[in-house]
Design an enzyme around this catalytic site. Structure first.
Site, PDB file in Angstrom:
ATOM      1  N   ASP A   1      79.807  61.808  82.383  1.00 12.39           N
ATOM      2  CA  ASP A   1      80.531  62.347  81.232  1.00 12.39           C
ATOM      3  C   ASP A   1      80.851  61.267  80.203  1.00 12.39           C
ATOM      4  OD1 ASP A   1      82.143  63.858  79.556  1.00 12.39           O
ATOM      5  OD2 ASP A   1      83.922  63.604  80.823  1.00 12.39           O
TER       6      ASP A   1
ATOM      7  N   ASP B   1      78.763  64.166  73.560  1.00 10.13           N
ATOM      8  CA  ASP B   1      79.509  64.389  74.802  1.00 10.13           C
ATOM      9  C   ASP B   1      78.649  65.091  75.839  1.00 10.13           C
ATOM     10  OD1 ASP B   1      81.386  64.719  76.742  1.00 10.13           O
ATOM     11  OD2 ASP B   1      82.586  66.185  75.667  1.00 10.13           O
TER      12      ASP B   1
END
Length: 517
Positions: A90, A277
């Site tokens: 992430d 992201d």
């Protein structure tokens, strides 16, 4: 025969060569992919999954930008011998955490996933500093520990990570992954723990201070994708990367020049902030701008579609019985509201939605009509709703009363109610659907970054998900208003990163995009 001194020299050289080969590697980590369902993308689930991450120095609140509905995850190991975990890689956070063997007895999410057992690792080092991240559904908490992190062929020494003992909400229960490995900058690391990629660079384990993502968007593809540490894989992109400098360390934040959709104006027209992201599935932007995009691509809010269906099914019954009983009993009589709930005023969601529709000054929704449907005393935010069907029914009853008094026909009433239903689509954060048979008619959407236009076709920005055994086409755009100074912000999730191979260049603090191969 070789003399002992010569043998020792050769042996030492061999060790050195092996050591050098163990360092400065380009390591490829295979990613698994899960199939999204309509339920996983439900707006109320996403609302639970979004929270605020407290900065380690007690400063401003920083929104966590992973919704835990991520499609891509891969394997790591912790300890000696390695204990295996599936984690989301992430770029929207900077900590590594996995479930702990010391989980609370009441943590169902922990029980359903792999847990780290410190007693089973010969290289475990006690830290015990408390750790907590605040999510919308509660605090994910635990404590820090230190051990060896294994990632592909890499062994990262003395990696500090969090053992989670409490995982809030149903989102973690249903997650296919065990934890999260953050690839953001140290500035947003909770507790000041050094992020894993920084550890790799510090220990000389990667060839170059870069990592890159290839996310396979082919639903038939066996491999979900690939994370390359220390370099890029030329097999996964076409042409050259276009580079955008990082404008703020923390997330991988860059400047975006514009977002263009035929039929809209003013979307990021003066430039806007954006982050790349990997922990978010969707394309997320300011609610008003996303609402305009969804309108332009013909996406209809799920609530609006349900509203239209209810109006069509129940309007004749409403008209028949509304004249024979008090209005507050009508919705209970036809089974759309609990009889005990009827005396409460119009619900919060409906009031807010229709008042927002009034502010948009839609031609079909004159303010006078809205005031008649929702009296002033029913517009307060304190009036909390019980069910969407009940809210829609109460709206329809209030309107039908006014319409019948004005001698409108059933057809006129149905048309006006359909207009009111459409007003529900103007909530940018509402999940929106499109007709799967009309994808070829939808426009392309383009994002300009570093002067280069990156386009997405309808097939790329529309998600086909399973909805009770049937395919449903969901808009990949979601509205979310992130307050200043972090926002307003566009979050370029997997929909964008899947179309464009993405390089995160830590050494030069820049992000590169090239067409995925």
């Amino acid at each position: 025969m070789m003399r002992s001194s010569q043998f020792f020299a050769v042996f030492l050289a061999a060790i050195c060569i092996a050591s050098v080969r163990a360092q400065h590697q380009v390591v490829k980590v295979s990613l698994d992919k899960r199939t999204l369902s309509a339920d996983a993308l439900a707006p109320q689930k996403r609302a639970e999954q979004l929270g605020l991450l407290q900065s380690s120095n007690g400063g401003e609140d920083i929104p966590i930008l992973n919704f835990l509905d991520a499609q891509y995850y891969g394997q790591i190991g912790l300890g000696s011998p390695p204990q295996e975990f599936m984690v989301v890689f992430d770029t929207g956070s900077s900590n590594l955490w996995v479930p702990s063997s010391q989980c609370s007895w009441f943590s169902i999410a922990c029980d359903l996933h792999h847990k780290y057992h410190a007693a089973n690792s010969a290289t475990y080092q006690k830290n015990n500093t408390k750790f907590a991240i605040q999510y919308g559904s509660g605090s994910l908490s635990g404590f820090f520990s230190t051990d060896i992190l294994t990632l592909g062929s890499l062994e990262v020494q003395q990696q500090t990570f969090a053992e989670a003992t409490k995982e809030p909400g149903l989102a973690f229960v249903a997650a296919k992954f065990d934890g999260i490995l953050g690839l953001g900058f140290p500035e947003i690391s909770v507790g000041g723990a050094v992020p894993p990629f920084n550890k790799m660079m510090d220990q000389g384990l990667v060839k170059d201070p870069v990592f890159s993502f290839w996310l396979n968007r082919n639903v038939e593809g066996k491999q979900g994708g690939e994370l390359t540490l220390g370099g890029v894989d030329p097999a996964h992109f076409k042409g050259e990367h276009v580079w955008a400098p990082v404008t703020r360390r923390g997330y991988w934040q860059i400047a975006m020049d514009s977002v263009k959709v035929p039929g809209t104006s003013g979307t990021c027209k003066d430039g806007c902030k954006a982050i790349a992201d990997s922990g978010t599935s969707l394309l997320v932007g300011p609610s008003d701008e996303v609402a305009a995009i969804n309108l332009a691509i013909g996406a209809e809010g799920v609530v609006a579609a349900q509203c239209r269906s209810l109006v069509k099914a129940y309007l004749p019954q409403l008209i028949k019985i509304i004249a024979t009983m008090p209005p507050d009993q009508v919705c209970a009589t036809i089974g759309l509201c609990d009889a005990q709930q009827i005396p409460t005023p119009a619900r919060k969601l409906l009031a807010q939605t229709l008042m927002q529709a009034q502010q948009t000054q839609q031609d079909d929704l004159p303010p006078e009509l809205l005031r008649q449907i929702i009296p002033a005393e029913q517009r307060t935010a304190e009036k909390v709703g019980d069910s969407t069907q009940c809210q829609i029914c109460e709206m329809a009853v209030n309107y039908v009363k006014v319409a019948l008094a004005n001698n409108e026909t059933e057809t006129q009433i149905e048309d006006k109610l359909a207009g009111l239903c459409d007003a529900l689509s103007f909530l940018g954060s509402s999940q929106a659907v499109v007709d799967c048979d009309k994808l070829s008619e939808l426009p392309d959407v383009s994002f300009t970054i570093a002067g280069k236009e990156f386009g997405l076709t309808p097939e790329q920005y529309i998600l086909k998900v399973d909805a009770g055994g049937e395919a449903q086409c969901i808009s990949g755009f979601m509205g979310l208003d992130i307050p200043a100074p972090a926002g307003p912000l566009w979050i370029m999730g997997d929909i964008f990163l899947g179309a464009y191979h993405t390089v995160f260049d830590y050494g030069n603090e820049r992000v590169g995009f090239a067409e995925a191969a």
